[in-house]
Design a protein around this motif. Structure first.
Motif, PDB file in Angstrom:
ATOM      1  N   VAL A   1      24.802  32.573  45.288  1.00  0.00           N
ATOM      2  CA  VAL A   1      25.750  33.564  45.799  1.00  0.00           C
ATOM      3  C   VAL A   1      27.166  32.990  45.831  1.00  0.00           C
ATOM      4  CG1 VAL A   1      26.416  34.623  48.008  1.00  0.00           C
ATOM      5  CG2 VAL A   1      24.082  34.896  47.140  1.00  0.00           C
ATOM      6  N   LEU A   2      27.245  31.748  46.238  1.00  0.00           N
ATOM      7  CA  LEU A   2      28.545  31.093  46.403  1.00  0.00           C
ATOM      8  C   LEU A   2      29.269  30.921  45.060  1.00  0.00           C
ATOM      9  CD1 LEU A   2      30.019  29.985  48.795  1.00  0.00           C
ATOM     10  CD2 LEU A   2      28.773  27.843  48.515  1.00  0.00           C
TER      11      LEU A   2
ATOM     12  N   VAL B   1      25.961  37.451  37.244  1.00  0.00           N
ATOM     13  CA  VAL B   1      26.665  37.708  35.992  1.00  0.00           C
ATOM     14  C   VAL B   1      27.465  36.483  35.516  1.00  0.00           C
ATOM     15  CG1 VAL B   1      28.507  39.116  34.982  1.00  0.00           C
ATOM     16  CG2 VAL B   1      26.741  40.184  36.394  1.00  0.00           C
ATOM     17  N   GLN B   2      28.170  35.840  36.422  1.00  0.00           N
ATOM     18  CA  GLN B   2      29.003  34.690  36.029  1.00  0.00           C
ATOM     19  C   GLN B   2      28.148  33.539  35.523  1.00  0.00           C
ATOM     20  OE1 GLN B   2      32.181  34.741  35.818  1.00  0.00           O
ATOM     21  NE2 GLN B   2      32.620  36.611  36.974  1.00  0.00           N
ATOM     22  N   ALA B   3      27.135  33.199  36.315  1.00  0.00           N
ATOM     23  CA  ALA B   3      26.275  32.068  35.948  1.00  0.00           C
ATOM     24  C   ALA B   3      25.577  32.354  34.623  1.00  0.00           C
ATOM     25  CB  ALA B   3      25.243  31.817  37.050  1.00  0.00           C
ATOM     26  N   THR B   4      25.198  33.609  34.423  1.00  0.00           N
ATOM     27  CA  THR B   4      24.511  33.992  33.185  1.00  0.00           C
ATOM     28  C   THR B   4      25.452  33.867  31.990  1.00  0.00           C
ATOM     29  OG1 THR B   4      23.043  35.453  34.394  1.00  0.00           O
ATOM     30  CG2 THR B   4      23.326  35.925  32.052  1.00  0.00           C
ATOM     31  N   ARG B   5      26.660  34.416  32.120  1.00  0.00           N
ATOM     32  CA  ARG B   5      27.629  34.311  31.008  1.00  0.00           C
ATOM     33  C   ARG B   5      27.891  32.855  30.661  1.00  0.00           C
ATOM     34  NH1 ARG B   5      29.261  39.250  29.901  1.00  0.00           N
ATOM     35  NH2 ARG B   5      29.853  40.718  31.535  1.00  0.00           N
ATOM     36  N   GLU B   6      28.100  32.036  31.715  1.00  0.00           N
ATOM     37  CA  GLU B   6      28.396  30.602  31.497  1.00  0.00           C
ATOM     38  C   GLU B   6      27.247  29.906  30.779  1.00  0.00           C
ATOM     39  OE1 GLU B   6      29.383  27.889  34.815  1.00  0.00           O
ATOM     40  OE2 GLU B   6      30.826  29.470  35.336  1.00  0.00           O
TER      41      GLU B   6
ATOM     42  N   ALA C   1      33.746  32.132  41.631  1.00  0.00           N
ATOM     43  CA  ALA C   1      34.253  32.415  40.284  1.00  0.00           C
ATOM     44  C   ALA C   1      35.298  33.532  40.338  1.00  0.00           C
ATOM     45  CB  ALA C   1      33.099  32.799  39.366  1.00  0.00           C
ATOM     46  N   ALA C   2      35.102  34.488  41.225  1.00  0.00           N
ATOM     47  CA  ALA C   2      36.042  35.607  41.328  1.00  0.00           C
ATOM     48  C   ALA C   2      37.126  35.361  42.371  1.00  0.00           C
ATOM     49  CB  ALA C   2      35.268  36.883  41.664  1.00  0.00           C
ATOM     50  N   ASN C   3      36.807  34.572  43.401  1.00  0.00           N
ATOM     51  CA  ASN C   3      37.746  34.334  44.527  1.00  0.00           C
ATOM     52  C   ASN C   3      37.756  32.840  44.832  1.00  0.00           C
ATOM     53  OD1 ASN C   3      37.715  37.379  45.571  1.00  0.00           O
ATOM     54  ND2 ASN C   3      35.605  36.715  45.293  1.00  0.00           N
ATOM     55  N   PRO C   4      38.580  32.072  44.116  1.00  0.00           N
ATOM     56  CA  PRO C   4      38.455  30.619  44.238  1.00  0.00           C
ATOM     57  C   PRO C   4      39.012  30.005  45.535  1.00  0.00           C
ATOM     58  CG  PRO C   4      40.108  31.212  42.582  1.00  0.00           C
ATOM     59  CD  PRO C   4      39.513  32.488  43.065  1.00  0.00           C
TER      60      PRO C   4
ATOM     61  N   PRO D   1      30.106  34.757  51.938  1.00  0.00           N
ATOM     62  CA  PRO D   1      31.366  34.103  51.528  1.00  0.00           C
ATOM     63  C   PRO D   1      32.612  34.957  51.807  1.00  0.00           C
ATOM     64  CG  PRO D   1      29.705  33.886  49.802  1.00  0.00           C
ATOM     65  CD  PRO D   1      29.160  34.871  50.801  1.00  0.00           C
ATOM     66  N   THR D   2      32.470  36.265  51.727  1.00  0.00           N
ATOM     67  CA  THR D   2      33.622  37.149  51.973  1.00  0.00           C
ATOM     68  C   THR D   2      34.066  37.046  53.440  1.00  0.00           C
ATOM     69  OG1 THR D   2      32.798  38.637  50.281  1.00  0.00           O
ATOM     70  CG2 THR D   2      34.442  39.538  51.808  1.00  0.00           C
TER      71      THR D   2
END
Ligand code: ATP
Ligand code: PRP
Ligand code: MG
Length: 225
Positions: free
Chosen positions: A81-82, A133-138, A87-90, A64-65
């Motif tokens: 991955v996406l 990390v994002q998916a887990t927190r959510e 979540a960090a770079n919309p 994605p980068t």
């Protein structure tokens, strides 16, 4: 956009392994062959049978980068991955198609014998090891469960076995890796497959060359749905 940029070949970012392997039939459906196998070669830029299309080989999490910054016009990345990337770079990435390749699921898993449901019901604070990390927190926030996230970069299955975490959030396909490590899935979070992603500027300025490939990928992947 300068003419020089438009003369450059289109660049497709892929990771080696399952995504490269499962993309080959989609490229073939678009009439494109790739002569070299990245698993056997040290080359990071691979030509294709279409002089107007080259492939770059990058880490799965970096796809994605490369696409976001336009270093690749398009790429193929797992939804896992996406979602973390977006979540960090919309901005900057368009996601036109689910390619239905590299299918698996994101799930919570624990050591066999660990009573996950009771731990959740009792409101215990859980330590969860994951690359996601994002998916887990959510996921746990939506359940109202308090967690401490431990970020890992691989071999998550080890964490509950050596006391690093109570649970992991990881990808599961056949379940063989969990089984081999005496773990079990206790909750599904999301189905995962790989997506075609396109740089938004490329989509505008290079659409005459990109769109036929996107259409061919869409047709070939719809056949797999
Ligand atoms: P690296 O090896 O660079 O750490 P990685 O392990 O993320 O990267 P792959 O295993 O090739 O690289 O995974 C790429 C994508 O394929 C993942 O983002 C996911 O969407 C999907 N995937 C991962 N494991 C499986 C699996 N066991 N079955 C099906 N699809 C999978
Ligand atoms: C992936 C994932 C799991 C495993 C799940 O690992 O990280 O560990 O597949 O698949 P299964 O349910 O079919 O066992 P991968 O094969 O990509 O190895 P890796 O550790 O090199 O990423
Ligand atoms: Mg992997």
């Amino acid at each position: 956009m300068s003419p020089a940029r438009n003369d450059k070949p289109l660049t497709l970012a892929l990771s080696k392994g399952r995504i490269f392997d499962e993309t080959l039939p989609l490229l073939a459906a678009a009439g494109v062959q790739v002569a070299e196998d990245p698993s056997a070669s040290r080359k990071l830029i691979l030509p294709t049978s279409d002089p107007g299309l080259q492939i770059i080989i990058v880490r799965a999490t970096d796809v994605p980068t490369y696409v976001q910054y336009g270093a690749a016009d398009f790429g193929i990345a797992g939804k896992d991955v996406l979602d973390e990337h977006v979540a960090a770079n919309p901005d900057g990435i368009y996601q036109p198609i689910d390619l239905n390749i590299a299918r698996c699921r994101l799930a919570v898993a624990v050591r066999k014998g660990f009573d996950y449901q009771s731990a959740v019901q009792q409101g215990s604070r859980l330590r969860v090891a994951t690359k996601y990390v994002q998916a887990t927190r959510e996921h746990f926030a939506a359940k109202g469960v308090h967690i401490d996230v431990i970020k890992l970069y691989g071999s998550m299955e080890l964490a509950p076995l050596v006391g690093l975490a109570d649970a992991i959030v990881d990808l599961v396909s056949t379940g063989n890796t969990l089984k081999a490590n005496n773990l079990e899935a206790v909750e599904d979070i999301a189905p995962i497959s790989s997506r075609l992603i396109v740089n938004q500027a490329s989509l505008k300025t290079r659409s005459a060359r990109l769109q036929p490939l996107i259409d061919a990928f869409a047709r070939a992947s719809a056949a797999k749905a």
